[in-house]
Design a protein around this motif. Sequence first.
Motif, PDB file in Angstrom:
ATOM      1  N   LYS A 158       1.234  -1.179   0.425  1.00 31.96           N
ATOM      2  CA  LYS A 158       0.203  -0.231  -0.173  1.00 31.96           C
ATOM      3  C   LYS A 158       1.224   1.432   0.032  1.00 31.96           C
ATOM      4  CE  LYS A 158      -3.537  -2.361   2.338  1.00 31.96           C
ATOM      5  NZ  LYS A 158      -4.758  -2.191   3.738  1.00 31.96           N
ATOM      6  N   ALA A 159       2.152   0.527   0.450  1.00 32.22           N
ATOM      7  CA  ALA A 159       2.961   2.053   0.377  1.00 32.22           C
ATOM      8  C   ALA A 159       3.425   2.456  -0.240  1.00 32.22           C
ATOM      9  CB  ALA A 159       3.739   2.230   2.184  1.00 32.22           C
ATOM     10  N   VAL A 160       3.836   1.710  -1.690  1.00 30.63           N
ATOM     11  CA  VAL A 160       5.374   1.770  -2.596  1.00 30.63           C
ATOM     12  C   VAL A 160       4.170   2.151  -3.994  1.00 30.63           C
ATOM     13  CG1 VAL A 160       6.554   0.697  -1.215  1.00 30.63           C
ATOM     14  CG2 VAL A 160       5.165  -0.500  -2.895  1.00 30.63           C
ATOM     15  N   PRO A 161       4.968   3.047  -4.696  1.00 32.59           N
ATOM     16  CA  PRO A 161       3.921   2.808  -5.956  1.00 32.59           C
ATOM     17  C   PRO A 161       4.203   1.488  -6.615  1.00 32.59           C
ATOM     18  CG  PRO A 161       6.637   3.241  -6.614  1.00 32.59           C
ATOM     19  CD  PRO A 161       6.133   3.408  -4.685  1.00 32.59           C
ATOM     20  N   ASP A 162       3.070   1.314  -7.240  1.00 35.47           N
ATOM     21  CA  ASP A 162       2.625  -0.243  -8.552  1.00 35.47           C
ATOM     22  C   ASP A 162       3.255   0.569  -9.558  1.00 35.47           C
ATOM     23  OD1 ASP A 162       0.572  -0.735  -7.148  1.00 35.47           O
ATOM     24  OD2 ASP A 162      -0.845   0.802  -8.071  1.00 35.47           O
ATOM     25  N   ASP A 163       4.560  -0.947  -9.931  1.00 37.36           N
ATOM     26  CA  ASP A 163       4.957  -0.978 -10.800  1.00 37.36           C
ATOM     27  C   ASP A 163       5.392  -2.664 -11.441  1.00 37.36           C
ATOM     28  OD1 ASP A 163       7.661  -0.600 -12.208  1.00 37.36           O
ATOM     29  OD2 ASP A 163       8.842   0.385 -11.087  1.00 37.36           O
ATOM     30  N   ASP A 164       5.192  -2.249 -12.483  1.00 32.25           N
ATOM     31  CA  ASP A 164       4.816  -3.848 -13.093  1.00 32.25           C
ATOM     32  C   ASP A 164       5.526  -4.753 -13.434  1.00 32.25           C
ATOM     33  OD1 ASP A 164       1.504  -3.582 -13.088  1.00 32.25           O
ATOM     34  OD2 ASP A 164       1.569  -2.709 -15.260  1.00 32.25           O
ATOM     35  N   ARG A 165       7.053  -3.374 -13.388  1.00 30.31           N
ATOM     36  CA  ARG A 165       8.473  -3.951 -13.970  1.00 30.31           C
ATOM     37  C   ARG A 165       9.114  -4.738 -13.086  1.00 30.31           C
ATOM     38  NH1 ARG A 165      10.421   1.239 -16.161  1.00 30.31           N
ATOM     39  NH2 ARG A 165       8.873   1.854 -14.072  1.00 30.31           N
ATOM     40  N   LEU A 166       8.038  -3.994 -11.612  1.00 25.85           N
ATOM     41  CA  LEU A 166       9.481  -5.351 -10.934  1.00 25.85           C
ATOM     42  C   LEU A 166       8.557  -6.975 -11.016  1.00 25.85           C
ATOM     43  CD1 LEU A 166       9.114  -2.409  -8.249  1.00 25.85           C
ATOM     44  CD2 LEU A 166      11.674  -3.636  -8.965  1.00 25.85           C
ATOM     45  N   PRO A 167       8.989  -7.766  -9.802  1.00 22.29           N
ATOM     46  CA  PRO A 167       8.664  -9.227  -9.588  1.00 22.29           C
ATOM     47  C   PRO A 167       7.645  -8.891  -8.465  1.00 22.29           C
ATOM     48  CG  PRO A 167      10.786  -9.241  -9.254  1.00 22.29           C
ATOM     49  CD  PRO A 167      10.335  -7.761  -9.075  1.00 22.29           C
ATOM     50  N   GLU A 168       6.565  -9.497  -8.699  1.00 19.85           N
ATOM     51  CA  GLU A 168       5.400 -10.075  -7.876  1.00 19.85           C
ATOM     52  C   GLU A 168       5.397  -9.736  -6.208  1.00 19.85           C
ATOM     53  OE1 GLU A 168       2.675 -11.995  -9.361  1.00 19.85           O
ATOM     54  OE2 GLU A 168       2.015 -11.459 -11.317  1.00 19.85           O
ATOM     55  N   THR A 169       6.913 -10.292  -6.477  1.00 18.41           N
ATOM     56  CA  THR A 169       6.752 -11.234  -5.136  1.00 18.41           C
ATOM     57  C   THR A 169       8.424 -10.008  -4.175  1.00 18.41           C
ATOM     58  OG1 THR A 169       8.631 -12.587  -5.892  1.00 18.41           O
ATOM     59  CG2 THR A 169       6.767 -13.335  -5.398  1.00 18.41           C
ATOM     60  N   ILE A 170       8.261  -8.620  -4.683  1.00 20.12           N
ATOM     61  CA  ILE A 170       9.223  -7.614  -5.013  1.00 20.12           C
ATOM     62  C   ILE A 170       8.995  -7.205  -3.194  1.00 20.12           C
ATOM     63  CG2 ILE A 170       7.873  -5.633  -5.435  1.00 20.12           C
ATOM     64  CD1 ILE A 170      11.577  -6.551  -5.360  1.00 20.12           C
ATOM     65  N   ALA A 171       7.725  -7.162  -2.899  1.00 27.29           N
ATOM     66  CA  ALA A 171       7.638  -6.782  -1.812  1.00 27.29           C
ATOM     67  C   ALA A 171       7.284  -7.997   0.240  1.00 27.29           C
ATOM     68  CB  ALA A 171       5.616  -6.611  -1.567  1.00 27.29           C
ATOM     69  N   GLU A 172       7.447  -9.092  -0.731  1.00 26.88           N
ATOM     70  CA  GLU A 172       7.442 -10.494   0.754  1.00 26.88           C
ATOM     71  C   GLU A 172       9.529 -10.457   0.724  1.00 26.88           C
ATOM     72  OE1 GLU A 172       5.427 -10.682  -1.473  1.00 26.88           O
ATOM     73  OE2 GLU A 172       3.741 -11.752  -1.753  1.00 26.88           O
ATOM     74  N   THR A 173       9.780 -10.247  -0.612  1.00 25.49           N
ATOM     75  CA  THR A 173      11.479 -10.020  -0.398  1.00 25.49           C
ATOM     76  C   THR A 173      11.895  -8.817   0.406  1.00 25.49           C
ATOM     77  OG1 THR A 173      11.423 -11.087  -3.349  1.00 25.49           O
ATOM     78  CG2 THR A 173      13.668  -9.835  -2.665  1.00 25.49           C
ATOM     79  N   LEU A 174      11.495  -7.610   0.008  1.00 28.63           N
ATOM     80  CA  LEU A 174      11.807  -6.370   0.955  1.00 28.63           C
ATOM     81  C   LEU A 174      11.728  -6.444   2.529  1.00 28.63           C
ATOM     82  CD1 LEU A 174      10.820  -3.698  -1.714  1.00 28.63           C
ATOM     83  CD2 LEU A 174      13.214  -4.804  -1.551  1.00 28.63           C
ATOM     84  N   VAL A 175       9.958  -7.019   2.994  1.00 25.58           N
ATOM     85  CA  VAL A 175      10.239  -7.502   4.481  1.00 25.58           C
ATOM     86  C   VAL A 175      10.668  -8.229   4.956  1.00 25.58           C
ATOM     87  CG1 VAL A 175       7.722  -7.357   5.824  1.00 25.58           C
ATOM     88  CG2 VAL A 175       7.442  -6.367   3.744  1.00 25.58           C
ATOM     89  N   GLY A 176      11.144  -9.379   3.980  1.00 25.45           N
ATOM     90  CA  GLY A 176      11.830 -10.940   5.008  1.00 25.45           C
ATOM     91  C   GLY A 176      12.719 -10.120   5.095  1.00 25.45           C
TER      92      GLY A 176
END
Length: 213
Positions: A158-176
């Motif tokens: 919810k906090a970051v911008p939408d970006d279809d060029r990034l992997p779908e799992t980018i949020a999980e990767t960053l939080v992890g």
Amino acid sequence: MPPRGKGDTGEPKRPAASVRPALPREFIAQHKQRRIMDALAELTAEQGYEATKISDIVKRAGVARKTLYDNFEGKEEVFLAAFDSARNELMRRVESAGAGADGDWQERIEGGLAAFLGFVAEQPTVARMCMIEALSATPTTTKRYEDAVDGFVDLTRKAVPDDDRLPETIAETLVGGVAWIVYQQIRRGEAERAEDLLPELSEFMMAPYLASA
């Protein structure tokens, strides 16, 4: 001079002693529950979940064994209640920090991270219970930890911008990644210095979105 009444000694009357109102039972019960949960957090930080016994908890909390069982089914339920209380408080802080960022996603990320790291620094024993002991205490506590991580993944999306060029799992990767770095900080006994990590963790979380912009 007016005549004295019967039994009047002429001495000034003292005000009646004030009676302290009784505390509500619900307040007392919640206070005892809090003491029990805090005791568990302290003990698991000191000696681990497995080594912590009910007798240790009631002694540290200063309550009777019956009081613990009147409020909780056992050690695991105390742990889960303490975990849930900490998670809810941390979520509230992170969401509040993000809400005050005036629409700037970078400020939302940095504000949320600052709130998270501040919580870890302020409550190192609780942080250890939630981020280290929860992973191995019981299968239920492990699941609770995983669900909490999922909650922070949702906040990140919810906090970051939408970006279809990034992997779908980018949020999980960053939080992890953030969780792992903070986990190591706590294991080293440096939870009180967690806020020192803010610059590098902010850069770590923002980098994929800035590079893709």
